[in-house]
Design an enzyme around this catalytic site. Sequence first.
Site, PDB file in Angstrom:
ATOM      1  N   ASP A  81      -1.727  -2.128  -4.302  1.00 37.38           N
ATOM      2  CA  ASP A  81      -1.850  -0.667  -4.208  1.00 37.38           C
ATOM      3  C   ASP A  81      -0.494   0.029  -4.233  1.00 37.38           C
ATOM      4  OD1 ASP A  81      -4.583  -0.894  -4.225  1.00 37.38           O
ATOM      5  OD2 ASP A  81      -4.899  -0.245  -2.163  1.00 37.38           O
TER       6      ASP A  81
ATOM      7  N   HIS B 231      -4.410  -0.408   6.345  1.00 37.61           N
ATOM      8  CA  HIS B 231      -3.377   0.623   6.413  1.00 37.61           C
ATOM      9  C   HIS B 231      -2.651   0.728   7.742  1.00 37.61           C
ATOM     10  CE1 HIS B 231      -4.138   3.211   2.614  1.00 37.61           C
ATOM     11  NE2 HIS B 231      -4.169   1.919   2.362  1.00 37.61           N
TER      12      HIS B 231
ATOM     13  N   ASP C 264       0.805  -1.217   0.000  1.00 40.28           N
ATOM     14  CA  ASP C 264       0.000   0.000   0.000  1.00 40.28           C
ATOM     15  C   ASP C 264       0.846   1.279   0.000  1.00 40.28           C
ATOM     16  OD1 ASP C 264      -1.722  -2.291   1.272  1.00 40.28           O
ATOM     17  OD2 ASP C 264      -3.155  -0.786   0.570  1.00 40.28           O
TER      18      ASP C 264
ATOM     19  N   ASN D 133      -6.820  -2.981  -4.759  1.00 38.08           N
ATOM     20  CA  ASN D 133      -8.111  -2.505  -5.261  1.00 38.08           C
ATOM     21  C   ASN D 133      -7.976  -1.132  -5.924  1.00 38.08           C
ATOM     22  OD1 ASN D 133      -7.557  -1.747  -2.520  1.00 38.08           O
ATOM     23  ND2 ASN D 133      -9.576  -0.806  -2.449  1.00 38.08           N
ATOM     24  N   HIS D 134      -6.896  -0.412  -5.612  1.00 35.00           N
ATOM     25  CA  HIS D 134      -6.703   0.879  -6.281  1.00 35.00           C
ATOM     26  C   HIS D 134      -6.099   0.707  -7.671  1.00 35.00           C
ATOM     27  CE1 HIS D 134      -7.550   4.102  -3.287  1.00 35.00           C
ATOM     28  NE2 HIS D 134      -7.607   3.033  -2.523  1.00 35.00           N
TER      29      HIS D 134
HETATM   30  C1  LIG Z   1     -13.629  -3.498   2.356  1.00 28.73           C
HETATM   31  O1  LIG Z   1     -14.747  -3.075   3.072  1.00 28.73           O
HETATM   32  C2  LIG Z   1     -15.227  -1.800   2.701  1.00 28.73           C
HETATM   33  C3  LIG Z   1     -16.330  -1.403   3.651  1.00 28.73           C
HETATM   34  O2  LIG Z   1     -17.387  -2.313   3.605  1.00 28.73           O
HETATM   35  C4  LIG Z   1     -15.693  -1.846   1.255  1.00 28.73           C
HETATM   36  O3  LIG Z   1     -16.147  -0.573   0.859  1.00 28.73           O
HETATM   37  C5  LIG Z   1     -14.514  -2.258   0.393  1.00 28.73           C
HETATM   38  O4  LIG Z   1     -14.918  -2.373  -0.934  1.00 28.73           O
HETATM   39  C6  LIG Z   1     -13.931  -3.572   0.870  1.00 28.73           C
HETATM   40  N1  LIG Z   1     -12.693  -3.826   0.151  1.00 28.73           N
HETATM   41  C7  LIG Z   1     -12.556  -4.722  -0.813  1.00 28.73           C
HETATM   42  C8  LIG Z   1     -11.180  -4.889  -1.376  1.00 28.73           C
HETATM   43  O5  LIG Z   1     -13.463  -5.423  -1.195  1.00 28.73           O
END
Ligand SMILES: *[C@@H]1O[C@H](CO)[C@@H](O)[C@H](O)[C@H]1NC(C)=O
Length: 547
Positions: free
Chosen positions: A43, A230, A3, A111-112
């Site tokens: 990330d 984080h 990250d 996810n980013h």
């Molecule tokens: C982790 O949880 C948050 C809050 O519910 C959500 O918005 C987010 O998409 C989740 N992260 C992933 C990688 O799925």
Amino acid sequence: ATDIHLGYLEKDAIRGNDTYDTLNEILECAKTNQADFILLGGDLFHENKPSRRCLHSCITMLRKYCMGDSPIHFNILSDQRVNFNTTQFPWVNYQDENLNISIPVFSVHGNHDDPTGAEGLCALDLLSASGLINHFGHSQSVESIEISPILMQKGNTKLALYGLGSIPDERLYRMFVNNKVTMLRPKEDQDKWFNLFTIHQNRSKHGPTNYIPEQFLDDFLDLVVWGHEHECLITPTRNEQQLFYVTQPGSSVATSLSPGEAAKKHIGLLKVKGHKMNMQKIPLKTVRQFFIQDVVLADYEDLFTPDTPQVTKKVEDLCYAKVTEMLEQAERERLGCPLTPEKPLIRLRVDYSGGFETFSTSRFSQKFVDRVANPKDIIHFLRRREAMDQQDTQVEDLVKQYFEAAEQKGQLSLLTEQGMGKAIQEFVDKDEKDAIQELITYQLEKTQRHLQARGVTTEQDIDAEVREDSKKNTTEEDNEIREAMNRAKAHRLERGDDSVDAGISDEFADVNMDSDEGSVPFPAPTRGRGRGGRGRGGRGRGRGELS
Ligand SMILES: *[C@@H]1O[C@H](CO)[C@@H](O)[C@H](O)[C@H]1NC(C)=O
Ligand SMILES: *[C@@H]1O[C@H](CO)[C@@H](O)[C@H](O)[C@H]1NC(C)=O
Ligand SMILES: *[C@@H]1O[C@H](CO)[C@@H](O)[C@H](O)[C@H]1NC(C)=O
Ligand SMILES: *[C@@H]1O[C@H](CO)[C@@H](O)[C@H](O)[C@H]1NC(C)=O
Ligand SMILES: *[C@@H]1O[C@H](CO)[C@@H](O)[C@H](O)[C@H]1NC(C)=O
């Protein structure tokens, strides 16, 4: 490390270089310590499409620190065509005869910086194609996942490196529950391997299925490197049920002013010999300090109550004193650390429930402009129980306002504001151009079917019917949007686009799509054992085997 969020706030006049300075520190540290390789947990980039400056800096640093002719001391024994499948050069960069790599970098995506678009590519794939990193752990299928390790050997130590790039938590949760996640193991000498797994998912529970419980992971693992979270909790902790260790390095930059980000940030130097490991915590010197404190005004009865004359001035004075206190602490701790940026991040959360009023934060911030990196948002007023994470609703709120305005003019009643909000969110976040069109087509067709069924013909009747039909309850609406988004995904698959993660947000990602299973190449797979049964928690089973 994980990250790193390269490019975060890169346009900020004060913090603009923070992420670059810290990546530089991390790479330099790897070089100084003669690391065999660098492992990143996702990330690396903050933006899905990093700016030109961001890519340029990243490439420059990787080239500076990771290229060179010092020899690499480990071998890769697994089939590299399976491990590194995202470029036309499916082999580890340091074995490319046209490149001289001194420190290979292995990274999963987060996810980013997840793969999007028709080609299912992410920013890491650009670095992979240019030979600067090795992107691994990108699963091609939505239905089931087979994680095939990179098998490495140095001397007598054998390391099996497993990785899984970010997948919406709910989908991955479901796959685990349905026993669709398989970690393949070498057939020979299974017990000789040190098994390391890198994952980028929620570790703490956000909703019932919005995280991945540690218990879901195979118990043959020795160490899990957990990305996405984080807060730095880098010292490996033992999971007593699964008997593996988990290390959570945490981000190397604070991307929110929340308490978890205030923990001192570290990276780790992991040493593995046979089955023994040792993790040395290395504090990062270039990370901007961050201090956070909470003040509950109702607790200061001795000083003031909402009825005290000039109470708001007194509250402001109290906040001034608190911030000054944090600044002094920051200064003391920064002594003798020339690499640490001068201005710290400061957050004071002021709970003003009980009848207090807020004061002007712009006037307040003026007083700290020269000393704080985030003068504009030092103070955060909240009332007890106020939800702290409201960011995600912003776009949807915007659309809502738009629709309310449009509704008054009698326009746009075909589209639901919630659906449009979701589609626009996908468009903004993931550059998913089809999301909006799919939703419009879907809702239009549905309305047409509805009108036909009702035998409506005149324009007036249509208007009345549409208005009636748009008064759906939220359950119906949710289902509709989900179906529209699934259709977008199905169409993408039909077009031969395998970037199944693209553009589908977590909650709408459903798995009843055509299976991609079997499309992940695997050398003569032996999948005899453990595939059918649930068997979670049973020790010593092999869920799948490498030949
Ligand atoms: C982790 O949880 C948050 C809050 O519910 C959500 O918005 C987010 O998409 C989740 N992260 C992933 C990688 O799925
Ligand atoms: C970032 O670094 C560049 C190059 O050293 C420098 O010119 C610029 O002023 C720095 N920006 C910030 C925000 O510190
Ligand atoms: C890599 O470094 C070695 C040793 O310095 C050198 O002989 C070789 O030509 C270099 N290879 C490339 C592709 O630059
Ligand atoms: C919403 O509509 C669905 C489907 O028509 C129905 O089953 C459900 O009971 C409704 N919910 C409410 C709160 O009206
Ligand atoms: C990666 O594997 C998939 C699935 O087998 C295959 O279709 C694709 O061509 C491979 N990609 C590359 C770049 O080799």
